[in-house]
Design an enzyme around this catalytic site. Sequence first.
Site, PDB file in Angstrom:
ATOM      1  N   HIS B 263       1.812   4.606  -3.417  1.00 22.48           N
ATOM      2  CA  HIS B 263       3.027   4.026  -4.065  1.00 22.48           C
ATOM      3  C   HIS B 263       2.429   2.588  -4.662  1.00 22.48           C
ATOM      4  O   HIS B 263       2.628   2.034  -3.986  1.00 22.48           O
ATOM      5  CB  HIS B 263       4.126   4.070  -3.290  1.00 22.48           C
ATOM      6  CG  HIS B 263       4.760   5.055  -3.021  1.00 22.48           C
ATOM      7  ND1 HIS B 263       5.684   5.385  -1.943  1.00 22.48           N
ATOM      8  CD2 HIS B 263       4.703   6.277  -3.679  1.00 22.48           C
ATOM      9  CE1 HIS B 263       6.191   6.666  -2.067  1.00 22.48           C
ATOM     10  NE2 HIS B 263       5.469   7.385  -3.141  1.00 22.48           N
ATOM     11  N   THR B 417      -0.064  -1.894  -1.772  1.00 26.71           N
ATOM     12  CA  THR B 417       0.695  -0.512  -1.483  1.00 26.71           C
ATOM     13  C   THR B 417       0.730  -0.744   0.250  1.00 26.71           C
ATOM     14  O   THR B 417      -0.318  -1.248   0.589  1.00 26.71           O
ATOM     15  CB  THR B 417       0.112   0.738  -1.901  1.00 26.71           C
ATOM     16  OG1 THR B 417       1.001   1.680  -1.593  1.00 26.71           O
ATOM     17  CG2 THR B 417      -1.152   0.841  -1.312  1.00 26.71           C
ATOM     18  N   VAL B 418       1.783  -0.106   0.722  1.00 28.34           N
ATOM     19  CA  VAL B 418       1.747   0.237   2.079  1.00 28.34           C
ATOM     20  C   VAL B 418       2.027   1.713   2.375  1.00 28.34           C
ATOM     21  O   VAL B 418       2.174   1.929   3.358  1.00 28.34           O
ATOM     22  CB  VAL B 418       2.920  -0.763   2.896  1.00 28.34           C
ATOM     23  CG1 VAL B 418       2.427  -2.181   2.811  1.00 28.34           C
ATOM     24  CG2 VAL B 418       4.195  -0.692   2.245  1.00 28.34           C
ATOM     25  N   HIS B 419       2.179   2.402   1.345  1.00 30.72           N
ATOM     26  CA  HIS B 419       2.248   3.814   1.378  1.00 30.72           C
ATOM     27  C   HIS B 419       0.904   4.657   0.900  1.00 30.72           C
ATOM     28  O   HIS B 419       0.782   4.720  -0.185  1.00 30.72           O
ATOM     29  CB  HIS B 419       3.462   4.472   0.541  1.00 30.72           C
ATOM     30  CG  HIS B 419       4.852   3.585   1.120  1.00 30.72           C
ATOM     31  ND1 HIS B 419       6.214   3.513   0.356  1.00 30.72           N
ATOM     32  CD2 HIS B 419       5.301   3.042   2.214  1.00 30.72           C
ATOM     33  CE1 HIS B 419       6.954   2.999   0.900  1.00 30.72           C
ATOM     34  NE2 HIS B 419       6.464   2.573   2.105  1.00 30.72           N
ATOM     35  N   ALA B 420       0.605   5.239   1.891  1.00 28.55           N
ATOM     36  CA  ALA B 420      -0.592   6.187   1.278  1.00 28.55           C
ATOM     37  C   ALA B 420      -0.401   7.508   2.096  1.00 28.55           C
ATOM     38  O   ALA B 420       0.099   7.705   3.265  1.00 28.55           O
ATOM     39  CB  ALA B 420      -1.927   5.607   1.988  1.00 28.55           C
TER      40      ALA B 420
END
Lengths: 502, 485
Positions: B263, B417-420
């Site tokens: 994200h 981003t912190v969402h993968a």
Amino acid sequence: MGRHRKTMIALGLLASAVFLFLAVRRLDFASLRAIFARADLLPWVPLGVLSYVAGHVVRGLRCRLLVRREANLRLVTASNIVVVGYAANNVFPARLGELVRAGMLAERTGIPIAQSLVVTFIERVLDGLAILLLLVVGTMNGGAPGWTGDLVRVALLVFGGACAVMLFAVYSPALVVAGASRVGNRLGPRWHDRLVGLATSITNGGACLRDPKNAVWILFYSAVVWVLETGLFLAILPVFGLAPSFTAAAVAMSVTNLGLLVPSSPGFIGPFHFFCSRALMTHGVDEATALAYATVVHLAFYVPVTLWGAASMLWYGVEVGATAAMTREARAAGKELEIGGVVLHELATLSPATADEPASAFTTALVEAIVVPSGKRVEPTALRDAADFVHGQLGSLQPQLAMLFEGGMTFFRLVTRVRHLRGYCDLPLDTRRAWTLSWAESRYGLLRKLFKPVRATALLAYFDHPAMRASIVVPAKQLARKKGAASSAAPSGSAATGVEAE
Amino acid sequence: MKTQVLVIGSGAGGATTAYELARAGVDVTVLEEGKRHDRAKTYGLGTTEGMKHLYRRRGMTPILGRVPIGYVEGSCFGGSTEINSGFWHRTPREVLARWQAQFDLEGASPEELAPHFAWAEEALSVSLSGRPFEKSTEVFARGAAAMDWAAHEVPRAATGCKSTNSCAVGCPTGAKQGMSISILPRAEAAGARVLTSARVRLLIKQGSRITGVLAEVELEDGARKLVRVDAEHVFVCAGPTETPALLRRTGIKFHVGDTLRIHPMLKVVARFRERIAAYDSVLPVLQVREFSPEVSMGGAFFTPGHAALSLSDNWDPARLDAIENMAGYYVAVRGRGRGQVRSSQLGDGETMLRYELAEEDVVNLSNGLARLATLLLAAGAEEVYPTVQGMAPITSEKQAIRWLDERLPRSALSLTTVHAFSACPIGERTDRCAADSYGKVPRWDNLYVNDASMLPDSPGVNPQGSVMAFARRNALHFLSRLGPS
């Protein structure tokens, strides 16, 4: 004594005898005696010995750097280990000194014997490349006989191949260990563990070369070692009235040392004299003088280091056979550990995690230029802590990125020196700030990307430091007190004003 | 001696797997790369200490590409759940339908997943805060109301949050229900053994089975050993980037690491007329879902350091003088670009991440910035500073809506981003999935993936809820196949 070892010694003695015969078969011994009678030993021989001995100290520096991750060797210990290897080669046949040296290194540092042998292998590969370089330099002026060209090609093949193997093991340890695991798995669990342990030791042996700075220093030391050894060959030339020529000395040194790769009798008697004299004869020196020269160089090469090595062996109490004992000890790996109820099969010992180091002067200067606004006072504790944090963060980058960053920063420092005629750290803060900003906010994306990691981490650490936070943030309680005391005319809700008023 | 099930990683996926299996009587061992920290000594110490102790590579794990993207994930007992916001979302119905259509994902309808979400929500005490909004949330809510956009408070796994603003550096009060405080203690109580400071380097293959792993273990005295741990079954739950990297290092590459999704997030700092003191309170808990799942907006973790970082693209240190009146917000998009996870051929096989923004990503980020800035101005912001190099502060709606029609210049973007997720997608489509619908890796009899890497595609919301629900579903499915133990 085993049959295999007896055969090795017999072959070594045979090689020595053959080369000695080749060296003296056409020699006029009367003229040799006359040459020695005219020899002018002082001050040249002591100078040569000094240069050679200094080379061993530099070898010690290199060895110390090669095992730095595992052990903090003193220079004197590292040099002694190196010299013990050379002395043992002078005393034992078939280059067995290399094993003695690896054994002593393992004993002094606690690293596995396989890893110690890899360190020795790396040194030999780098030595080979340095010798090759000096041979090329020595034969560049033309006039060298055809066989020197052949020698360069053969040496290039040998050392180039070894170098490729070394680079693969050093820079792709994960692939080496994975390969060992796959092969080992086909052979059963016992072999799997042995092979993985061995592969790990091998890859650990070259770990120091993964740090670009270490790698550069190790290459530099390797070059210095052989330039100093060339110094021995150079210093002995005037003993026999020969003009001191660096190229002649470089060729003699290179050819002799490449010739010594042939396993022979203790002390390389025979091959040393043959290759050294033949190399010098390519510079128009007659055979008798060349052999006399080879004899003196050999003595200067043999006696001091053998004595030094013997003294070291006595001092450390190293015995022949210690290598075998340590190999057995290394094989004891494979024992089971139990931690927190989890059963683990130990395969190898790895380098301990390194502790955080303080930031360099350059990093501190860079962070200062980034975080301290113009006209504002620097907060020293916050600056020091931020610089240390940045240093640690940059050290945590993936190796490829770290290498790119280091390269970029070296370029930046170089351009700084050219542009300002001073080092970055010597620039006044205002100049440094403006200069750094011009790169960090450059219209070239690549330059911005170069500065992004250092800038981001520096700003984050500096402004989140408790000392800085206290200076820019008004705690809620303090604000309430201040509001109570302030007149109603003060601009309501303006924290900026509040901070300035404070 | 073999462990029956080896779980690699103790984050949302690993902890859930370990708990469910241990509870069923399976002999479980968890290997966690990071350390087990003393909450009182290490958590909530501030940004720098938090990054040193709790983040993978201290937070220096950028995603490379034409636009580099800052990415962080946890590496400690509890994984990323120790450093996230604790926001909780169920996977949107629409997203699940798309996964089913695109990946032939079985057993993942909203109804089938509902009990797993319900279990996790109860285990983590997921709830709304039940108290007045902090100022940074209040102004955001005001803006959303002014724009008449759908916005709601996000439930959090943080019962009794004390608003210490320490979510990203480990909750010192224990209010946030990271795995270290919620699921892992239960797993250990049920018999799971957890070994920390144990980094798995390689899976050991034999025929069609994984017989164990090679791991680097750091002992209490600082010594490090390479060890082998034998196992009958292996669950790889090392996280969205490390799971594919580990599989690839082992030579398992079929659809592994080729489809990393994220994200991408563009942050802004807004300066208001009134005092916000966002650095003194929990991050804004309201999210605008008007444009979801493609675009979402919300509040970002905010400290003076983060403010300086966000302002650094157009650096004027004097702006920090107004820090009292500032707060940080973000616009995040459901990334349509495609990324890769690779294990480096050099070094110790370090994980290398790549992602190229798709054209839609840039369009969505541009539109999102326009809308977020408009919202913040409507909420009373005087200036909005985007993390876009060379962009002047946005001070009017006219300046903001420009980005509805224009695209932000790629080279000037500073994204994070912190969402993968999605680097090992699950499903029955063998032409695009790395594992079957329940995480079993094809061609291997005893190998499973069970973390964020298995999500077939970007969920468009914080992924912890999805990860836990899928992980529990997969663990129970595994148990049903294993039979009575």
